[in-house]
Design a protein around this motif. Sequence first.
Motif, PDB file in Angstrom:
ATOM      1  N   GLY A 214      78.580  68.693  32.346  1.00  0.00           N
ATOM      2  CA  GLY A 214      79.660  68.566  33.047  1.00  0.00           C
ATOM      3  C   GLY A 214      80.954  69.392  32.602  1.00  0.00           C
ATOM      4  O   GLY A 214      81.484  68.907  31.763  1.00  0.00           O
ATOM      5  N   THR A 215      81.122  70.314  32.942  1.00  0.00           N
ATOM      6  CA  THR A 215      82.505  71.042  32.202  1.00  0.00           C
ATOM      7  C   THR A 215      83.850  71.771  34.143  1.00  0.00           C
ATOM      8  O   THR A 215      83.242  71.738  34.986  1.00  0.00           O
ATOM      9  N   LEU A 216      84.734  71.884  33.183  1.00  0.00           N
ATOM     10  CA  LEU A 216      85.378  72.688  34.469  1.00  0.00           C
ATOM     11  C   LEU A 216      85.269  73.661  35.044  1.00  0.00           C
ATOM     12  O   LEU A 216      84.349  74.669  33.893  1.00  0.00           O
ATOM     13  N   ALA A 217      84.630  74.571  36.440  1.00  0.00           N
ATOM     14  CA  ALA A 217      84.057  76.087  36.435  1.00  0.00           C
ATOM     15  C   ALA A 217      84.941  77.128  35.700  1.00  0.00           C
ATOM     16  O   ALA A 217      84.159  78.048  35.793  1.00  0.00           O
ATOM     17  N   ASP A 218      86.605  76.894  35.697  1.00  0.00           N
ATOM     18  CA  ASP A 218      86.895  77.726  34.694  1.00  0.00           C
ATOM     19  C   ASP A 218      85.438  78.039  33.647  1.00  0.00           C
ATOM     20  O   ASP A 218      86.430  79.170  32.739  1.00  0.00           O
ATOM     21  N   ARG A 219      85.018  76.939  32.565  1.00  0.00           N
ATOM     22  CA  ARG A 219      84.332  77.227  31.632  1.00  0.00           C
ATOM     23  C   ARG A 219      83.144  77.504  31.589  1.00  0.00           C
ATOM     24  O   ARG A 219      82.545  78.061  30.361  1.00  0.00           O
ATOM     25  N   LEU A 220      82.539  77.513  32.201  1.00  0.00           N
ATOM     26  CA  LEU A 220      81.275  78.023  32.940  1.00  0.00           C
ATOM     27  C   LEU A 220      81.264  79.782  33.338  1.00  0.00           C
ATOM     28  O   LEU A 220      80.480  79.709  34.655  1.00  0.00           O
ATOM     29  N   LYS A 221      81.596  80.441  32.694  1.00  0.00           N
ATOM     30  CA  LYS A 221      81.626  82.204  33.124  1.00  0.00           C
ATOM     31  C   LYS A 221      80.011  81.923  32.885  1.00  0.00           C
ATOM     32  O   LYS A 221      79.916  81.979  31.724  1.00  0.00           O
ATOM     33  N   ALA A 222      80.081  83.399  33.279  1.00  0.00           N
ATOM     34  CA  ALA A 222      78.971  84.414  32.848  1.00  0.00           C
ATOM     35  C   ALA A 222      78.768  84.971  31.719  1.00  0.00           C
ATOM     36  O   ALA A 222      77.619  85.058  31.072  1.00  0.00           O
ATOM     37  N   GLU A 223      79.884  84.822  30.994  1.00  0.00           N
ATOM     38  CA  GLU A 223      79.680  85.031  29.513  1.00  0.00           C
ATOM     39  C   GLU A 223      79.465  84.256  29.010  1.00  0.00           C
ATOM     40  O   GLU A 223      78.820  84.316  27.468  1.00  0.00           O
ATOM     41  N   ARG A 224      79.621  83.215  28.821  1.00  0.00           N
ATOM     42  CA  ARG A 224      78.816  81.828  28.229  1.00  0.00           C
ATOM     43  C   ARG A 224      78.497  81.279  28.576  1.00  0.00           C
ATOM     44  O   ARG A 224      77.321  80.329  28.088  1.00  0.00           O
ATOM     45  N   LEU A 225      77.517  81.714  29.363  1.00  0.00           N
ATOM     46  CA  LEU A 225      75.723  80.614  30.208  1.00  0.00           C
ATOM     47  C   LEU A 225      74.959  80.875  29.721  1.00  0.00           C
ATOM     48  O   LEU A 225      74.573  79.967  29.388  1.00  0.00           O
ATOM     49  N   PRO A 226      74.761  82.198  28.968  1.00  0.00           N
ATOM     50  CA  PRO A 226      73.509  82.600  27.814  1.00  0.00           C
ATOM     51  C   PRO A 226      73.216  81.482  26.463  1.00  0.00           C
ATOM     52  O   PRO A 226      72.563  80.856  25.899  1.00  0.00           O
ATOM     53  N   ALA A 227      74.616  81.128  26.569  1.00  0.00           N
ATOM     54  CA  ALA A 227      73.979  80.416  25.035  1.00  0.00           C
ATOM     55  C   ALA A 227      74.585  78.981  24.877  1.00  0.00           C
ATOM     56  O   ALA A 227      73.429  78.124  25.046  1.00  0.00           O
ATOM     57  N   ALA A 228      75.276  78.678  26.302  1.00  0.00           N
ATOM     58  CA  ALA A 228      75.298  77.255  26.963  1.00  0.00           C
ATOM     59  C   ALA A 228      73.690  76.781  27.148  1.00  0.00           C
ATOM     60  O   ALA A 228      72.808  76.015  26.781  1.00  0.00           O
ATOM     61  N   VAL A 229      72.847  78.044  27.621  1.00  0.00           N
ATOM     62  CA  VAL A 229      71.152  77.928  27.953  1.00  0.00           C
ATOM     63  C   VAL A 229      70.217  77.402  27.289  1.00  0.00           C
ATOM     64  O   VAL A 229      69.478  76.284  27.177  1.00  0.00           O
ATOM     65  N   GLU A 230      70.413  78.288  26.138  1.00  0.00           N
ATOM     66  CA  GLU A 230      70.321  77.786  25.311  1.00  0.00           C
ATOM     67  C   GLU A 230      70.577  77.042  24.321  1.00  0.00           C
ATOM     68  O   GLU A 230      68.572  76.544  23.335  1.00  0.00           O
ATOM     69  N   LEU A 231      71.208  76.602  24.243  1.00  0.00           N
ATOM     70  CA  LEU A 231      71.838  75.641  23.251  1.00  0.00           C
ATOM     71  C   LEU A 231      70.935  74.188  23.756  1.00  0.00           C
ATOM     72  O   LEU A 231      69.781  72.983  23.479  1.00  0.00           O
ATOM     73  N   LEU A 232      71.045  73.742  25.037  1.00  0.00           N
ATOM     74  CA  LEU A 232      70.236  72.587  25.749  1.00  0.00           C
ATOM     75  C   LEU A 232      68.534  73.012  25.706  1.00  0.00           C
ATOM     76  O   LEU A 232      67.871  71.915  25.469  1.00  0.00           O
ATOM     77  N   ARG A 233      68.261  74.001  26.098  1.00  0.00           N
ATOM     78  CA  ARG A 233      66.770  74.587  25.912  1.00  0.00           C
ATOM     79  C   ARG A 233      66.102  74.094  24.810  1.00  0.00           C
ATOM     80  O   ARG A 233      65.451  73.925  24.679  1.00  0.00           O
ATOM     81  N   ARG A 234      66.974  74.363  23.604  1.00  0.00           N
ATOM     82  CA  ARG A 234      66.751  74.200  22.576  1.00  0.00           C
ATOM     83  C   ARG A 234      66.094  72.776  21.988  1.00  0.00           C
ATOM     84  O   ARG A 234      65.756  71.958  21.828  1.00  0.00           O
ATOM     85  N   GLU A 235      67.317  72.034  22.674  1.00  0.00           N
ATOM     86  CA  GLU A 235      67.100  70.520  22.502  1.00  0.00           C
ATOM     87  C   GLU A 235      65.875  69.606  22.985  1.00  0.00           C
ATOM     88  O   GLU A 235      65.214  68.973  22.832  1.00  0.00           O
ATOM     89  N   ALA A 236      66.334  70.201  24.900  1.00  0.00           N
ATOM     90  CA  ALA A 236      64.969  69.596  25.483  1.00  0.00           C
ATOM     91  C   ALA A 236      63.463  70.045  24.965  1.00  0.00           C
ATOM     92  O   ALA A 236      62.815  68.868  24.621  1.00  0.00           O
ATOM     93  N   ASN A 237      63.710  70.876  24.411  1.00  0.00           N
ATOM     94  CA  ASN A 237      62.182  71.385  23.676  1.00  0.00           C
ATOM     95  C   ASN A 237      61.590  70.999  22.985  1.00  0.00           C
ATOM     96  O   ASN A 237      60.355  70.936  22.219  1.00  0.00           O
ATOM     97  N   ALA A 238      62.440  70.044  22.124  1.00  0.00           N
ATOM     98  CA  ALA A 238      61.895  69.662  20.572  1.00  0.00           C
ATOM     99  C   ALA A 238      62.554  68.501  21.029  1.00  0.00           C
ATOM    100  O   ALA A 238      61.132  67.499  20.678  1.00  0.00           O
ATOM    101  N   ILE A 239      62.808  67.598  21.893  1.00  0.00           N
ATOM    102  CA  ILE A 239      63.241  66.224  22.354  1.00  0.00           C
ATOM    103  C   ILE A 239      61.335  66.280  23.446  1.00  0.00           C
ATOM    104  O   ILE A 239      60.885  65.235  22.603  1.00  0.00           O
ATOM    105  N   GLY A 240      60.460  66.880  23.769  1.00  0.00           N
ATOM    106  CA  GLY A 240      59.254  66.608  24.913  1.00  0.00           C
ATOM    107  C   GLY A 240      58.461  66.396  24.018  1.00  0.00           C
ATOM    108  O   GLY A 240      57.827  65.169  24.771  1.00  0.00           O
TER     109      GLY A 240
END
Length: 259
Positions: A214-240
């Motif tokens: 959860g963050t400020l709307a200004d911090r979740l722009k298109a240029e930052r989205l791919p890196a954030a998604v990748e970090l979340l996915r990496r951790e989720a895939n390791a936990i599963g």
Amino acid sequence: MQRSFALIRALAASPEGGERVTQLAKDVGLTQGTAHRLLKALMAEGMVEQDERTKRYRLSLELFAIAARAQDRGNFRDLTRPALLRLSASLRDTVFLLARSGFDAVCLDRTEGPFPIRSFTGDIGGRVALGVGQGSLAILAFLPEAEREEVIRFNLPRMRDYQMVDEVYLRTEIARTRELGYTMTNTGVLEGMAGLAVPVLDRNGRAVAALSIGTLADRLKAERLPAAVELLRREANAIGPMINPFDPVLHRPAQSFIR
């Protein structure tokens, strides 16, 4: 022992009614006689049972009872806490761990980022209807279809208090989440806030939890989205793969806060 465990794994993957010895022998590369002898030994130990009518073999309840005792080796919050800390340090945003509880999602844990935010679940222990907010939507989207439909039917009347959440919107977001593998919300329901979440899938591909930021709307722009998604996915895939299917925290998340 290796051959016995090969049979146990084959039985775990067998149809609901069990499997015949001929097919089990073929599945694990044994002669029928050897497979039959090993199955009888497993039956003698209470790990396998045979249906008297169909003659098919299946895993016994005793085996599941033994597996259930593995729940004493830590719990889901302990397992995921390092991932939350890594994500919070890398993203510098507030990170949430949500788990399903019936028709709701419960916040099991959170790590604070440097920016003040508001969220639907609030603090640890807070809950929200599945489908409201990015974390609960990620869980709902990856439930089995029949189960997902029941949750939608039950929760739609509960969503009337949330702006922009109706059946068309919800189903559109579910379809998008399933296609992308993540969900991002910036609807304005929580003014100035935005969120991103990925599901945490167990070994059967079933969503049991979600990692979200959860963050400020200004911090979740298109240029930052791919890196954030990748970090979340990496951790989720390791936990599963490490999820204990008998973990009481996942089966009764709300009760896990009661001491």
